[in-house]
Design an enzyme around this catalytic site. Sequence first.
Site, short mmCIF file in Angstrom:
data_model
loop_
_atom_site.label_atom_id
_atom_site.label_comp_id
_atom_site.label_asym_id
_atom_site.label_seq_id
_atom_site.Cartn_x
_atom_site.Cartn_y
_atom_site.Cartn_z
CG ASN A 8 35.93 55.73 43.04
OD1 ASN A 8 35.48 56.36 43.99
ND2 ASN A 8 35.61 56.03 41.78
CG ASP A 69 47.26 55.34 35.39
OD1 ASP A 69 46.18 54.89 35.79
OD2 ASP A 69 47.79 54.96 34.33
CB THR A 70 50.12 52.05 39.33
OG1 THR A 70 50.30 53.07 40.30
CG2 THR A 70 51.12 50.94 39.58
N GLY A 150 46.01 43.96 43.66
CA GLY A 150 46.46 43.90 42.27
C GLY A 150 47.47 42.78 42.04
CE1 TYR A 151 48.96 41.85 36.47
CE2 TYR A 151 48.28 44.08 37.05
CZ TYR A 151 48.29 43.02 36.17
OH TYR A 151 47.61 43.12 34.97
P1 IMP Z 1 45.51 51.77 38.06
O1 IMP Z 1 46.65 52.67 38.41
O2 IMP Z 1 44.43 51.87 39.10
O3 IMP Z 1 45.02 51.96 36.65
O4 IMP Z 1 46.04 50.29 38.21
C1 IMP Z 1 46.56 49.53 37.14
C2 IMP Z 1 46.64 48.08 37.53
O5 IMP Z 1 47.79 47.87 38.34
C3 IMP Z 1 45.46 47.52 38.32
O6 IMP Z 1 45.27 46.20 37.90
C4 IMP Z 1 45.93 47.57 39.74
O7 IMP Z 1 45.32 46.57 40.54
C5 IMP Z 1 47.41 47.32 39.58
N1 IMP Z 1 48.18 48.00 40.62
C6 IMP Z 1 48.22 49.33 40.88
N2 IMP Z 1 49.02 49.57 41.92
C7 IMP Z 1 49.50 48.36 42.34
C8 IMP Z 1 50.37 47.97 43.38
O8 IMP Z 1 50.86 48.76 44.19
N3 IMP Z 1 50.62 46.65 43.47
C9 IMP Z 1 50.09 45.73 42.61
N4 IMP Z 1 49.26 46.04 41.63
C10 IMP Z 1 48.96 47.36 41.49
#
Ligand code: IMP
Length: 191
Positions: A8, A69-70, A150-151
């Site tokens: 999402n 997932d990041t 995000g970051y």
């Molecule tokens: P998730 O993969 O959606 O669980 O993201 C994990 C966290 O990492 C969240 O706080 C995201 O905003 C942040 N995040 C994921 N991808 C990126 C990116 O490309 N740049 C900066 N922050 C990221």
Amino acid sequence: MKICFASNNAKKLEEISYKLQNTGIEIISLAEAGITEDIPETGDTLQANALQKAHYVFDKTGLFCFADDTGLLVNALNGAPGVYSARYAGEQRSAEDNMNKLLLELHGSTDRSACFQTVIALIHPTGEYLFEGEIQGTISEEKRGEKGFGYDPVFVPEGYTQTFAEMPAEVKNTISHRALAVDKLIAFLSH
Ligand code: IMP
């Protein structure tokens, strides 16, 4: 070829759609697939969470799909926030709060090295696959830039002086953790 992206997150969708231009791979969004709820991610590794998200969507819709997932891994914090990056400062999942907490934790630290890692899980007619991308860098002393999400305002990739949030989106989309993982996904889907 059409494939569902099990997320999402509009910013991830934007970055991945940019990479898929002219590849013949078309994304079905979760909204188009009829999923509006948050997808559970309760694993303790990026791999487990990526697979969990892709399975959730496949099980509900029957559509072949992939999930991302990041995590941001900071060396001085022994790899934190890592798989817990989204909720680092609490359940509200605020990017501002997460970055403020990170800058506070690193206050006075001389080691500001970190890396972003992305794991993409693909559920495909021939099986399940994982594609990974990683980029090294450092955490800046303060937030800089308005782009990305995000970051991004606190991450300076190795070899650059700008944060991800200051550089043109095309540059982030060429060098980033996600870009590298998506390149592998595209290569797989194109062979
Ligand atoms: P998730 O993969 O959606 O669980 O993201 C994990 C966290 O990492 C969240 O706080 C995201 O905003 C942040 N995040 C994921 N991808 C990126 C990116 O490309 N740049 C900066 N922050 C990221």
